[in-house]
Design an enzyme around this catalytic site. Sequence first.
Site, PDB file in Angstrom:
ATOM      1  N   ARG A  88     -14.768  -2.762  -0.764  1.00 27.86           N
ATOM      2  CA  ARG A  88     -14.662  -2.822   0.258  1.00 27.86           C
ATOM      3  C   ARG A  88     -15.380  -2.528   1.153  1.00 27.86           C
ATOM      4  O   ARG A  88     -15.763  -1.142   1.134  1.00 27.86           O
ATOM      5  CB  ARG A  88     -13.250  -3.287   0.456  1.00 27.86           C
ATOM      6  CG  ARG A  88     -12.942  -4.146   0.852  1.00 27.86           C
ATOM      7  CD  ARG A  88     -10.869  -4.221   0.723  1.00 27.86           C
ATOM      8  NE  ARG A  88     -10.679  -4.507   2.916  1.00 27.86           N
ATOM      9  CZ  ARG A  88      -9.799  -4.136   3.127  1.00 27.86           C
ATOM     10  NH1 ARG A  88      -8.735  -4.587   2.282  1.00 27.86           N
ATOM     11  NH2 ARG A  88      -9.050  -4.291   3.631  1.00 27.86           N
ATOM     12  N   ARG A  98     -10.053   1.718  11.905  1.00 34.32           N
ATOM     13  CA  ARG A  98      -8.540   1.289  11.830  1.00 34.32           C
ATOM     14  C   ARG A  98      -7.922   1.541  11.668  1.00 34.32           C
ATOM     15  O   ARG A  98      -7.242   0.618  12.859  1.00 34.32           O
ATOM     16  CB  ARG A  98      -9.041   0.358  10.075  1.00 34.32           C
ATOM     17  CG  ARG A  98     -10.332  -0.444   9.763  1.00 34.32           C
ATOM     18  CD  ARG A  98     -10.084  -0.629   8.783  1.00 34.32           C
ATOM     19  NE  ARG A  98      -9.333  -1.345   7.775  1.00 34.32           N
ATOM     20  CZ  ARG A  98      -9.246  -1.124   6.271  1.00 34.32           C
ATOM     21  NH1 ARG A  98     -10.552   0.035   6.047  1.00 34.32           N
ATOM     22  NH2 ARG A  98      -8.744  -1.056   5.582  1.00 34.32           N
TER      23      ARG A  98
HETATM   24  P1  ADP Z   1      -5.890  -3.560   6.436  1.00 34.88           P
HETATM   25  O1  ADP Z   1      -4.331  -3.416   6.203  1.00 34.88           O
HETATM   26  O2  ADP Z   1      -6.418  -1.917   5.109  1.00 34.88           O
HETATM   27  O3  ADP Z   1      -6.443  -2.556   7.444  1.00 34.88           O
HETATM   28  P2  ADP Z   1      -6.439  -6.177   5.795  1.00 34.88           P
HETATM   29  O4  ADP Z   1      -7.178  -6.561   5.104  1.00 34.88           O
HETATM   30  O5  ADP Z   1      -5.038  -6.285   6.615  1.00 34.88           O
HETATM   31  O6  ADP Z   1      -6.549  -4.739   5.233  1.00 34.88           O
HETATM   32  O7  ADP Z   1      -7.255  -6.549   6.785  1.00 34.88           O
HETATM   33  C1  ADP Z   1      -8.562  -6.005   6.846  1.00 34.88           C
HETATM   34  C2  ADP Z   1      -9.388  -6.426   8.141  1.00 34.88           C
HETATM   35  O8  ADP Z   1      -9.360  -8.310   8.104  1.00 34.88           O
HETATM   36  C3  ADP Z   1      -8.974  -5.486   9.322  1.00 34.88           C
HETATM   37  O9  ADP Z   1      -9.708  -4.782   9.994  1.00 34.88           O
HETATM   38  C4  ADP Z   1      -9.265  -7.019  10.202  1.00 34.88           C
HETATM   39  O10 ADP Z   1     -10.522  -6.841  11.123  1.00 34.88           O
HETATM   40  C5  ADP Z   1      -9.025  -8.674   9.923  1.00 34.88           C
HETATM   41  N1  ADP Z   1      -7.772  -9.197  10.260  1.00 34.88           N
HETATM   42  C6  ADP Z   1      -6.908  -8.844   9.018  1.00 34.88           C
HETATM   43  N2  ADP Z   1      -5.738  -9.516   9.286  1.00 34.88           N
HETATM   44  C7  ADP Z   1      -5.596 -10.005  10.598  1.00 34.88           C
HETATM   45  C8  ADP Z   1      -5.243  -9.748  12.085  1.00 34.88           C
HETATM   46  N3  ADP Z   1      -3.517 -10.314  11.940  1.00 34.88           N
HETATM   47  N4  ADP Z   1      -5.479  -9.803  13.156  1.00 34.88           N
HETATM   48  C9  ADP Z   1      -7.086  -9.633  13.343  1.00 34.88           C
HETATM   49  N5  ADP Z   1      -7.318  -9.338  12.427  1.00 34.88           N
HETATM   50  C10 ADP Z   1      -7.218  -9.016  10.843  1.00 34.88           C
END
Ligand code: ADP
Length: 196
Positions: free
Chosen positions: A136, A147
Amino acid sequence: MSNVRLLLIGPPGAGKGTQAARLAEHFGIPAISTGDIFRENVKNQTELGKKAQSYMDAGENVPDSLTNDLIHDRIAQPDCADGFLLDGYPRTAAQVEALEGMLAEQSATLDAAVELVADVEVVVNRLRQRAIEQGRSDDSEDVVRHRLGVYAEQTAPLIDVFRDKDLLVTVDGLGPIEDITERILGRLQAAGVVAS
Ligand code: ADP
């Protein structure tokens, strides 16, 4: 069919996606991951994907307006009529507020917010492993650290919001996958959240 509405909150690498799939199956409701939906859109280079990509690659949250619109449309789909589980949403105070509005529109309420707790070093190690296995683009060490910072700053404060609303269920995210699911289901049952 369950009529259960849940969300999962916790740092990147806490295992939300894994538990989301298992809980969704248990309750017979769809698991909705904003991260998965964004990644799918990036892969297909849709308009949404093109807008989201730079934020995701940098480990920043995608803007609230895009994310809220996405969830608004998704939970209006027929498969969400009897409940759903949100994984990775809401992640900001503005998203919590937007979700409240959407639920009110549907005359629905949230049943619980499940917090998965995991130590920073554990999640960094898990994501290091995932970077090797899945490649990823946002799992590089510096983006992971970023993050985690975004999580601490924008998302972790929401835990208190859910606690104040009496919706919070906190579960240790360390241990075998099955044990964690059992822990969550036990805690939900104790809170009166059961499959009907
Ligand atoms: P993780 O929880 O491991 O960070 P996610 O798959 O939930 O992985 O999220 C990956 C990316 O997708 C985040 O870093 C962000 O850029 C985007 N993202 C996901 N969910 C949201 C959200 N609710 N609001 C804003 N950005 C989001």
